[in-house]
Design an enzyme around this catalytic site. Structure first.
Site, PDB file in Angstrom:
ATOM      1  N   GLN A   1       0.888  -1.209   0.110  1.00  0.00           N
ATOM      2  CA  GLN A   1      -0.063  -0.015  -0.041  1.00  0.00           C
ATOM      3  C   GLN A   1       0.933   1.185  -0.007  1.00  0.00           C
ATOM      4  O   GLN A   1       2.018   1.301   0.122  1.00  0.00           O
ATOM      5  CB  GLN A   1      -0.831   0.090   1.440  1.00  0.00           C
ATOM      6  CG  GLN A   1      -2.237  -0.949   1.152  1.00  0.00           C
ATOM      7  CD  GLN A   1      -3.259  -0.633   2.182  1.00  0.00           C
ATOM      8  OE1 GLN A   1      -3.090  -1.129   3.324  1.00  0.00           O
ATOM      9  NE2 GLN A   1      -4.094   0.265   1.979  1.00  0.00           N
ATOM     10  N   HIS A   2       0.218   2.396  -0.079  1.00  0.00           N
ATOM     11  CA  HIS A   2       0.734   3.663   0.033  1.00  0.00           C
ATOM     12  C   HIS A   2       1.712   3.661  -1.309  1.00  0.00           C
ATOM     13  O   HIS A   2       1.574   3.362  -2.249  1.00  0.00           O
ATOM     14  CB  HIS A   2       1.242   4.097   1.165  1.00  0.00           C
ATOM     15  CG  HIS A   2       0.456   3.766   2.473  1.00  0.00           C
ATOM     16  ND1 HIS A   2      -0.878   4.401   2.394  1.00  0.00           N
ATOM     17  CD2 HIS A   2       0.467   2.969   3.564  1.00  0.00           C
ATOM     18  CE1 HIS A   2      -1.494   3.740   3.573  1.00  0.00           C
ATOM     19  NE2 HIS A   2      -0.610   3.130   4.189  1.00  0.00           N
TER      20      HIS A   2
ATOM     21  N   ASP B   1      -2.583  -4.508  -0.380  1.00  0.00           N
ATOM     22  CA  ASP B   1      -1.935  -5.990   0.176  1.00  0.00           C
ATOM     23  C   ASP B   1      -2.995  -6.254   1.350  1.00  0.00           C
ATOM     24  O   ASP B   1      -3.207  -7.574   1.394  1.00  0.00           O
ATOM     25  CB  ASP B   1      -0.560  -5.917   0.636  1.00  0.00           C
ATOM     26  CG  ASP B   1      -0.153  -5.025   1.492  1.00  0.00           C
ATOM     27  OD1 ASP B   1      -0.865  -3.948   2.069  1.00  0.00           O
ATOM     28  OD2 ASP B   1       1.332  -4.731   1.718  1.00  0.00           O
TER      29      ASP B   1
END
Length: 465
Positions: free
Chosen positions: A71-72, A227
């Protein structure tokens, strides 16, 4: 047999699994490593994905595929679709001050929680965009589109060169800091705030079972997700289940029918991959605490577990605060790890080993408490990730967490969730397919609140240096 594939592009590696769309039976799999670092050329992810796909027998006979990924992060593209600079990963903390500035500029943590359900920390994309705008304004000016790792890999998998074809899902978009999970819409005003009045193109948000493109061999591409949302889908988590994933980071999440807005910023109000919500707490420090402790003691992980289980519950007062890489929850990017309570009686390898296990679990238990304060129901904990291979962690966890702990059979649950999503996109049904659940082991123990009370009394003493 109709085949579907799930891809997990995590921080450390890329995994690919191929399953039968109807039965969920595993047909083949492959993997490839990623380079180490917090700043990575996305071409390395693409190379690893290609190698993992090849190791899994290719996608030529696969009817559908989806990508789950870390992520991010921040992937910046120019108007021609070329990468502007290496991607900043979630665990790159150089954007910590940018996050603090953004919180102040909007009027505080509550303003962010109310707006998008997420309070900026160093990990989120908005903070990284602010860092880029302030430290590399030339690259910021070149950025015509910004996307996430899974968005970029799905886009490359489809072979499109147009940034207009970028697509994402609500689960991953909700971690950017400029997408509201509660309303399912971008906040372009917050994107502009983060990027100093620049508003680059952002991926369209596809529905959970959408088809966003096709592979070169004609297979459809599902929307993919982050994820954590992929892992929840792969595990078949339902309300009442709390998932603790111990990998590079330590993540506590739960499937919920209602959005969360935590003004403290501890709980991120993410969306899940099915149209529901995934309130989540992420600690920066996870399984690498066990890696580091094993290295210090000069033992392997099996011996680390054996040592930890020979020390008593509570560890005779020896406590580890495991902020080895700073910390994200609580938000202390400059904090350091520490040991408290050394005495002659607890100055042994066994006590040191147990301190690592109990310290790691206490930090995660704080995350469970944060979810409960947001109204999340906790009936049991599903423990997954590399840390779940630790026998000591599994046996000690129910005492620290205060609830039964279930260990699903080892598996690549992010890739499993992506695979299940691919089958869902292929079918076009209103709900994802139901496949047999993995075998589970259950651990129970009497709650030990005194362990957490001592940890809580000491964690505030850890200062940055």
């Amino acid at each position: 047999m109709t085949l579907v594939a799930g891809i997990d592009s995590s921080t450390q590696s890329c995994k690919v699994i191929v399953r039968d769309a109807d039965s969920g039976e595993l047909v083949r799999e492959g993997r490839a490593a990623h380079p180490v670092g917090t700043e990575i050329d996305p071409a390395c992810w693409l190379e690893a994905m290609d190698n993992a796909i090849a190791a899994a027998g290719g996608l030529g006979d696969v009817a559908a595929v989806s990508v789950g990924a870390q992520q991010h992060g921040m992937v910046c593209l120019d108007s021609g679709g070329e990468v502007v600079r290496p991607a900043l990963l979630w665990n790159d903390t150089r954007s910590a001050k940018a996050a603090t500035d953004l919180v102040e500029e909007l009027g505080g943590s509550k303003a962010w929680a109310d707006a998008v359900g997420v309070v900026p920390v160093a990990a989120v994309t908005a903070s990284k965009l602010r860092w880029l705008a302030d430290h590399e304004p030339g690259n910021a000016d070149r950025t015509a589109a910004v996307c996430l790792p899974h968005d970029w890999l799905s886009w490359k998998l489809g072979g499109s060169g147009s940034i207009e074809e970028l697509a994402t899902d609500a689960g991953d978009a909700s971690g950017t800091g400029y997408y509201a999970a509660s309303t399912r819409e971008y906040r372009t005003d917050l994107l502009a705030l983060a990027f100093r009045d620049r508003t680059p193109h952002v991926p369209r948000v596809a529905s959970p079972n959408d088809k966003i493109g096709s592979t070169g061999s004609g297979g459809i591409i599902g929307p993919g997700t982050g994820d954590n949302a992929a892992a929840a889908l792969g595990l078949g988590a339902v309300p009442g289940d709390v998932i603790i994933s111990i990998g590079t980071s330590g993540v506590v999440s739960a499937v919920s029918a209602t959005p969360t807005h935590d003004p403290s910023g501890n709980v991120a109000g993410f969306a899940d991959a099915t149209g529901l919500h995934l309130p989540l707490v992420c600690t920066l420090n996870g399984a690498r605490i066990l890696d580091a402790t094993a290295s210090i003691l000069g033992v392997d992980h099996a011996e680390l577990s054996r040592l930890a289980l020979t020390a008593p519950l509570g560890n005779d007062g020896l406590v580890m605060i495991p902020y080895f890489e700073g910390e994200r929850t609580p938000n202390r990017p400059d904090a350091t790890g520490a040991m408290h309570g050394f005495r002659l009686q607890n100055s042994t390898p066994a006590h040191f080993a147990r301190a690592a296990v109990e310290g790691l679990l206490c930090g995660l238990a704080d995350g469970v408490d944060d979810l409960v304060r947001q109204g999340v129901e906790v009936k049991r904990v599903l423990l997954v990730g590399g840390g779940a291979k630790s026998r000591a962690l599994c046996e000690i966890a129910p005492a620290i967490l205060g609830v039964p702990v279930v260990i699903p059979a080892p598996g690549e649950y992010v890739a499993e969730g992506a695979c299940r999503q691919a089958a869902w996109a292929l079918s076009g049904d209103t709900q994802p397919p139901v496949w047999p659940k993995p075998e589970e082991r259950r651990f129970d123990a009497e709650p030990a609140p005194h362990v957490r009370e001592r940890y809580a009394s000491l964690r505030e003493l850890t200062e940055g240096v």
